[in-house]
Structure formats: C-alpha cells, structure tokens
Design an enzyme around this catalytic site. Structure first.
Site, PDB file in Angstrom:
ATOM      1  N   ASN A 171     -10.378 -60.732  48.529  1.00 15.70           N
ATOM      2  CA  ASN A 171     -10.034 -60.876  47.122  1.00 15.70           C
ATOM      3  C   ASN A 171      -9.875 -62.342  46.741  1.00 15.70           C
ATOM      4  O   ASN A 171      -9.794 -63.225  47.604  1.00 15.70           O
ATOM      5  CB  ASN A 171      -8.696 -60.175  46.860  1.00 15.70           C
ATOM      6  CG  ASN A 171      -8.754 -58.688  47.065  1.00 15.70           C
ATOM      7  OD1 ASN A 171      -9.150 -57.939  46.194  1.00 15.70           O
ATOM      8  ND2 ASN A 171      -8.344 -58.239  48.251  1.00 15.70           N
ATOM      9  N   CYS A 203     -13.095 -53.854  51.385  1.00 20.84           N
ATOM     10  CA  CYS A 203     -13.090 -52.461  50.954  1.00 20.84           C
ATOM     11  C   CYS A 203     -13.687 -51.619  52.066  1.00 20.84           C
ATOM     12  O   CYS A 203     -14.829 -51.847  52.462  1.00 20.84           O
ATOM     13  CB  CYS A 203     -13.897 -52.273  49.666  1.00 20.84           C
ATOM     14  SG  CYS A 203     -13.978 -50.550  49.120  1.00 20.84           S
TER      15      CYS A 203
END
Length: 313
Positions: free
Chosen positions: A264, A255
C-alpha cells in the site's frame, strides 16, 4: 548531511487541498494479511500500540475472514481481547459476511468494514458471487450492524484495473459504489487493488461520483504502489476534495487474491507529503518511522517506505 539532520520538509501550502486529512491506517490488517510467516499476536499488539502512540486515530486492527483464506489473521479474537484500546482511537475490523458479523458482535467491535468488488471476475474469485448478487450478501450485514450501533465502511476493490478484465469503466465503479452507500455504509473506500491507476483515471472516477451526487466527504482512496503511482494518485484525489486516505505503515501490504498487487501507500510517505503542504493529520512522523523500522526488523526485511529508509539510517 544525513537525512535526519535535514529535519521535516519545508511547509509550503498550496491551494486546492483540504486543511486536514484523516489517515486510515490499514497496516495491521491489510498490511500483514499476506505475510507468509505468521506474525505473533504479541507483535501485532505492540504494532497497534505503537501506531496509536504515533497519533494515528483509525487503526484497522484485523479481519474476521475465515482462517482458511487468510491464516495470518486467524488470531482475530485473541488480538482484540488483548488490545489496549485508547480513547479517541477507532479499531475497525473487516467482516466478510454475517458469520463474521456475529464474531464482531461477540467481540464488542464498534466499527466494521465490508469488502465488495467493482468487477465481475474478482467478485467470482474473491467472493464466490457475481457483481450483482454480492450486494445481497452485504445487505443483511449492513442492516444488522447499523441496527446494533456499529458503523460500517464499504471497501470497493478493482476500481481502476482488474488483472482479468483490464481497465474498469468509471460508470461501473460509481454504480457499484453507490449501492454500498445507499445500503447504509458511512464511507466508501475506492481501492486500486493492483496498483494500476493513473492520475486521469482517479479524476474521472471521482468526477463520476460527484456527477452522481455523492459528496467527496463520503469517499476515501486506497492506492497500492505497484507502479510507483500511489502518492501521485493520492494528490489528485486530495485536489478533488477527498480528505480520507488509506495507507499502511512502512508500505506493508498486498492482496492474497491478486498476485500482482504490491504494498500500500506508505503512511510515512503520505505524512511527509502532507507536512510539506501544511495539511493537518495528527501523526508524529518520527514515531511512525521508528515503528516501521521496528516492524521491518520483526519481518526480516527492509521497509518499502522511501521516507522510512531515508530517516531511519
């Protein structure tokens, strides 16, 4: 005996899990947005084509966030123009505001996502807004999109922990999430943006939505693997009735607004687990592994997926 000779995991179904899980692949967008070196649009297009060929039916393609903030995705229009869309495959695009929605309309996009915050500080830092006023920015986006026959997904970030505020109360997450659903989002994805969620937290947050009358069919989960808990947290969510899981091929991601966030949940790691439980998902693990190994070569570093590393040798 090598990993590939071991074949697929033994299928041993367990009670309490859904029969089928929808994999919401975020690698092309969330997975690549934080790369320091610009990935050529030709590579992104081949990545999307390979993922579709592997049987994934929801591929989050790109974002209409201003290039100043996410330069890696500045080629959104060029990518969508060159995309070979397939029947039965959705290609959602992240839209931050009405200007982004205008770009989505112009590009003929049929599925979009908006990105909200469950905490005050992240709303200020990421959206230049407040926890409360951010919804005023999203309401015209959702209403215009739905009127234009565009389906809208709502992302809610920092649902379990915030680097500035610490653990986030479940009641706060539920209140923010319900506002997105009530304004017309067809699905709400609960994000563990910095990867700090624990199994008990996941159960508590999902239980809060159930108590508020939100069906599990309206929810998805989006876990980062900072502390190696993404897959464990996903299993808890599946036990609670969630049947849509966000993941990223090869564990790509991060991010740009939360430095501590790592990749992820890897799609291949998720698929291995689902196969072991006998849960349908429609993806071809071998093709996914080949795709992520190929992308790792393009990025010049090993894949973060344990399954890719085991099977691609």
């Amino acid at each position: 005996m090598g990993a590939r000779e071991l074949g697929l995991p033994a299928k041993t179904p367990a009670e309490g899990f859904p029969d089928r899980v929808t994999i919401w692949e975020v690698g092309p967008r969330d997975g690549l947005q934080n790369e320091k070196e610009i990935v050529p649009v030709e590579v992104k297009l081949e990545f999307l084509d390979r993922l579709a060929d592997a049987g994934l039916t929801t591929l989050e393609a790109t974002s209409f966030v201003h290039p100043k903030w996410v330069p890696q995705l500045a080629d959104a229009e060029q990518l969508l123009e060159g995309l070979k869309q397939r029947d039965g495959v959705r290609y959602p695009v992240l839209v931050p505001n009405e200007r982004g929605l205008d770009r989505a309309f112009a590009a003929g996009v049929k599925h979009i996502a908006i990105f909200a915050s469950a905490t005050e500080t992240f709303a200020q830092r990421n959206l230049n807004s407040t926890l409360d006023t951010q919804f005023g920015m999203f309401e015209p986006v959702v209403s215009r999109a739905t009127e234009g026959d565009i389906e809208v997904r709502g992302y809610l970030s920092m649902c379990f922990g915030d680097p500035w505020e610490g653990p986030v109360p479940a009641s706060q997450v539920v209140a923010a999430g319900k506002r997105l659903l009530d304004m017309g989002c067809s699905q709400l994805s609960l994000g563990d943006t910095i990867g700090v969620a624990t199994a008990g937290q996941v159960e508590a947050v999902l239980g809060g939505f159930t108590a508020a009358g939100v069906p599990m069919s309206a929810l998805a989960v989006h876990f980062h693997d900072t502390y190696g808990q993404a897959l464990a947290n996903t299993l808890v969510a599946l036990r609670c009735g969630v049947s849509t899981v966000d993941s990223s091929a090869g564990g790509l991601g991060g991010c740009p607004y939360a430095e501590s966030a790592t990749g992820n949940l890897a799609t291949e790691d998720l698929v291995w687990t689902l196969d072991g439980l006998g849960i349908e998902h429609g993806a071809d693990l071998d093709k996914l592994v080949e795709t992520s190994a190929w992308m790792a070569g393009k990025l010049g570093r090993p894949s973060a997926s344990r399954v890719v590393n085991a099977l691609a040798r």
